[in-house]
Design a protein around this motif. Structure first.
Motif, short mmCIF file in Angstrom:
data_model
loop_
_atom_site.label_atom_id
_atom_site.label_comp_id
_atom_site.label_asym_id
_atom_site.label_seq_id
_atom_site.Cartn_x
_atom_site.Cartn_y
_atom_site.Cartn_z
N PHE A 43 43.49 40.32 49.81
CA PHE A 43 42.30 39.69 49.77
C PHE A 43 41.90 39.16 50.97
O PHE A 43 40.72 38.77 51.45
CB PHE A 43 42.67 38.50 48.87
CG PHE A 43 42.93 39.07 47.52
CD1 PHE A 43 41.93 39.25 46.53
CD2 PHE A 43 44.39 39.36 47.18
CE1 PHE A 43 42.12 39.91 45.17
CE2 PHE A 43 44.54 39.88 45.83
CZ PHE A 43 43.48 40.19 44.88
N THR A 44 42.91 38.65 52.18
CA THR A 44 42.50 37.86 53.20
C THR A 44 43.58 37.91 53.88
O THR A 44 44.86 38.48 53.75
CB THR A 44 42.26 36.39 52.55
OG1 THR A 44 41.65 35.55 53.73
CG2 THR A 44 43.39 35.61 52.36
N GLY A 243 47.77 36.54 44.89
CA GLY A 243 46.41 37.24 44.32
C GLY A 243 45.41 35.86 44.05
O GLY A 243 44.48 36.06 44.45
N TYR A 247 42.52 35.15 46.50
CA TYR A 247 40.93 35.28 46.32
C TYR A 247 40.31 33.96 46.35
O TYR A 247 39.02 34.09 46.88
CB TYR A 247 40.91 35.84 44.84
CG TYR A 247 39.66 35.81 44.37
CD1 TYR A 247 39.02 36.88 44.72
CD2 TYR A 247 38.99 35.01 43.60
CE1 TYR A 247 37.53 36.96 44.23
CE2 TYR A 247 37.78 34.91 43.14
CZ TYR A 247 36.70 36.03 43.36
OH TYR A 247 35.56 36.10 43.11
N GLN A 250 39.52 34.16 50.04
CA GLN A 250 38.64 35.01 50.55
C GLN A 250 37.12 34.56 50.14
O GLN A 250 36.09 34.52 50.99
CB GLN A 250 38.63 36.36 49.81
CG GLN A 250 37.80 37.49 50.03
CD GLN A 250 37.94 38.36 49.00
OE1 GLN A 250 37.43 38.03 47.86
NE2 GLN A 250 38.62 39.55 49.10
N SER A 251 37.07 33.80 49.04
CA SER A 251 35.87 33.37 48.38
C SER A 251 35.34 31.92 49.37
O SER A 251 34.22 31.59 49.17
CB SER A 251 35.87 33.01 46.91
OG SER A 251 36.38 34.18 46.17
N THR A 258 35.09 30.65 40.02
CA THR A 258 36.01 31.12 40.93
C THR A 258 37.52 31.15 40.68
O THR A 258 38.22 32.12 40.76
CB THR A 258 35.67 30.52 42.50
OG1 THR A 258 34.33 30.50 42.43
CG2 THR A 258 36.33 31.62 43.57
N ARG A 261 38.37 33.83 37.82
CA ARG A 261 38.59 35.20 38.53
C ARG A 261 39.90 35.31 39.38
O ARG A 261 40.41 36.34 39.16
CB ARG A 261 37.29 35.55 39.43
CG ARG A 261 36.18 36.04 38.60
CD ARG A 261 35.05 36.62 39.75
NE ARG A 261 34.60 35.64 40.60
CZ ARG A 261 33.44 34.96 40.37
NH1 ARG A 261 33.00 34.89 39.18
NH2 ARG A 261 33.02 34.03 41.32
N ALA A 262 40.06 34.07 39.93
CA ALA A 262 41.30 34.17 40.97
C ALA A 262 42.57 34.25 39.80
O ALA A 262 43.44 34.93 40.21
CB ALA A 262 41.52 32.79 41.65
N TYR A 265 42.81 37.90 39.12
CA TYR A 265 43.40 38.73 40.13
C TYR A 265 44.83 38.20 40.20
O TYR A 265 45.76 39.23 40.82
CB TYR A 265 42.71 38.22 41.76
CG TYR A 265 41.21 39.02 41.77
CD1 TYR A 265 41.45 40.45 42.08
CD2 TYR A 265 40.34 38.40 41.83
CE1 TYR A 265 40.26 41.07 42.23
CE2 TYR A 265 39.07 39.04 41.94
CZ TYR A 265 39.04 40.53 42.09
OH TYR A 265 37.82 41.14 42.17
N ARG A 291 40.98 46.62 41.69
CA ARG A 291 39.77 46.60 41.10
C ARG A 291 39.82 47.17 39.59
O ARG A 291 39.10 46.83 38.73
CB ARG A 291 38.58 47.52 41.99
CG ARG A 291 38.01 46.49 43.03
CD ARG A 291 36.65 47.44 43.49
NE ARG A 291 36.68 48.57 44.15
CZ ARG A 291 37.25 48.74 45.46
NH1 ARG A 291 37.24 47.81 46.32
NH2 ARG A 291 37.51 49.89 46.17
#
Ligand code: AMP
Length: 305
Positions: A43-44, A243, A247, A250-251, A258, A261-262, A265, A291
């Protein structure tokens, strides 16, 4: 490399010996810092603060290079021995039984961060002695910090652990740890108690039952990815955290949507991690595979009113 990464983790880098009902491996790459950083690296850019000994070979180290993980704060002690952990799982793969822990080079570790690392915006205090976690937290001028811990520290270093909990924004632990830490068998009451000690958020990992998220006034929960074969659960918790934090970093945002969603992930990364020994599966993972499972989670949990 001395540039500031969006994400930094302090945790163990270990040589594990693992026994599951499906097989055993007496030399397996492990440690909270290692599993976390491999997962987050999808992710980053992520940096690791840890210590290793001479027995951590160049081939072992290639796991960091393959994933472009920043190891400028990974100290190698000449003549030292790397942290070792031996664990065993029965058919209930949710709980590891610790057979042996040898702190080795971690026993005298005094983390000294580079100037670049001190400016990291997202920090994860992986499972390691709570005093060490706090020493790193105090050096970093971050905007979001989360932590993990385990039963060992709840039992032998509770006071130090509570001091660390008081200086983090989020805690990511499993359900047995949440109950033991709070001294509460009811998970909702346990969560409320832990949030009262300082963290604004609590993520409770529930193994094959998924994960739950608590703040003072909100709740969110998801199932686990429905896997038919779980091979080695070691590192599932750290891959989840990797993860999750990867995430968020990254966001560069920590709002409710957010964070939700994290959590998905995090669950996606944990589901891949447990398919094979150590981080073997993540070393072959592709962004497309991440994905795919992320989207499947939406299908599993979506319903109309
Ligand atoms: P988990 O993600 O919870 O399955 O964490 C697994 C990893 O934690 C293993 O690879 C171990 O090397 C590491 N570990 C186990 N006990 C400790 C400990 N006391 N301190 C730091 N790391 C540990």
């Amino acid at each position: 490399m001395s540039s500031t990464c969006p994400l930094l983790v302090v945790g163990s880098v270990a040589i594990d010996a693992i026994k599951t009902p499906f097989g055993e491996r007496d030399r397996s790459l492990g440690g909270s810092g290692l599993h976390f950083s491999v997962s987050a690296s999808f992710f980053t850019e992520v940096g690791v603060v840890a210590v290793i000994g001479d027995d951590f070979t160049a081939e072992d180290e290639s796991v960091f290079h393959e994933r472009k993980i920043n190891i400028s704060n990974l100290e190698r002690i000449p003549g030292g021995k790397t942290f070792r952990w031996a664990g065993e799982y029965g058919f209930d793969l949710n709980t590891a039984k610790t057979l042996d822990t040898q702190l080795n080079v971690f026993a005298d570790f005094k983390p000294k961060l580079s100037e670049a690392a001190k400016k990291t915006p997202f920090l994860f205090l992986g499972n390691i002695q709570p005093t060490l976690q706090r020493e790193v937290r105090e050096q970093v001028d971050c905007k979001f910090v989360a932590m993990d811990t385990m039963n060992l520290w709840i039992e032998i270093a509770r006071e130090e652990l509570l001091k660390t909990i008081a200086v983090v924004d989020a805690m990511i632990i499993n359900d047995a740890e949440a109950r033991e830490l709070a001294g509460e068998s009811n998970l909702i009451k346990a969560a409320r108690k832990i949030i009262g000690w300082g963290p604004k958020m609590l993520v409770v990992k529930r193994g094959e039952y998924g994960a739950a998220f608590f703040t003072k006034d909100s709740y969110f929960a998801i199932p686990a990815y429905p896997l038919e074969s779980v091979f080695d659960p070691t590192g599932a918790g750290d891959s989840f955290a990797g993860g999750f934090m990867g995430y968020l970093a990254q966001s560069d945002k920590i709002d409710d949507a957010t964070v939700r969603r994290a959590i998905i992930y995090g669950s996606t990364m944990a589901s891949y991690n447990v398919e094979e020994f150590s981080c073997d599966r993540l070393r072959r993972l592709t962004p497309q595979e991440i994905r795919d499972r992320f989207h499947q989670f939406k299908e599993f949990t979506h319903f109309e009113i």
